[in-house]
Design an enzyme around this catalytic site. Structure first.
Site, PDB file in Angstrom:
ATOM      1  CB  CYS A  55      -9.847 -55.061 -27.131  1.00 26.43           C
ATOM      2  SG  CYS A  55      -8.198 -55.388 -28.233  1.00 26.43           S
ATOM      3  CB  CYS A 104      -6.139 -51.662 -26.851  1.00 24.83           C
ATOM      4  SG  CYS A 104      -6.971 -52.798 -25.516  1.00 24.83           S
ATOM      5  CB  CYS A 128     -12.231 -40.703 -34.335  1.00 25.51           C
ATOM      6  SG  CYS A 128     -12.506 -40.861 -35.917  1.00 25.51           S
TER       7      CYS A 128
END
Length: 143
Positions: A55, A104, A128
């Site tokens: 992330c 996340c 995606c």
């Protein structure tokens, strides 16, 4: 679509001013306002190196290169996250569609969407993901 109206709280507390300083404008818009980078423009769309995708906001490991595949959709695609704890999924009704948003699970950053058109010999899922939501950490060749 901002996450401010979402009821879910995440362990990582984000400071907006710090994020605006640290992230590029595209990274900020994608992760904080669920923007989407244009297809085939992302840094990691065609990356084939061995490593971990993290992330961009909180550095939580999200996907490994072994789950990445070429979907032809224009964004990095993975058939599974690193584990079941790192991803939060939320139904997304924006743009006149019903999709499943992927965030996340540590900081709530928008990552992209998950679809049920991934490799059938794996999970059948296609995560995606916007390159702008990720940082890539390559593995040393001797590991």
């Amino acid at each position: 679509m901002s996450h401010d109206s979402d009821d879910k709280t995440f362990p990582y507390e984000k400071d907006d001013a710090e994020l605006r300083r640290r992230l590029t404008p595209m990274q900020y818009e994608v992760t904080q306002h669920a923007a989407t980078e244009r297809a085939f423009t992302g840094e990691y769309t065609d990356t084939e190196d061995d490593g971990i995708y993290k992330c961009v906001v909180c550095s939580t490991p999200l996907f490994e290169s072994g789950s990445k595949f070429h979907s032809g959709c224009g964004w990095p695609s993975y058939f599974k996250p690193l584990n079941g704890e790192v991803i939060d999924e939320k139904v997304d009704y924006s743009h006149g569609m019903v999709r499943v948003e992927v965030r996340c699970n540590h900081c709530g950053a928008h990552l992209g969407h998950v679809f049920e058109d991934g490799p059938r010999d794996q999970t059948g899922l296609r995560y995606c993901i916007n390159s702008a939501a990720l940082n890539f950490e390559s593995r040393p060749e001797n590991e």
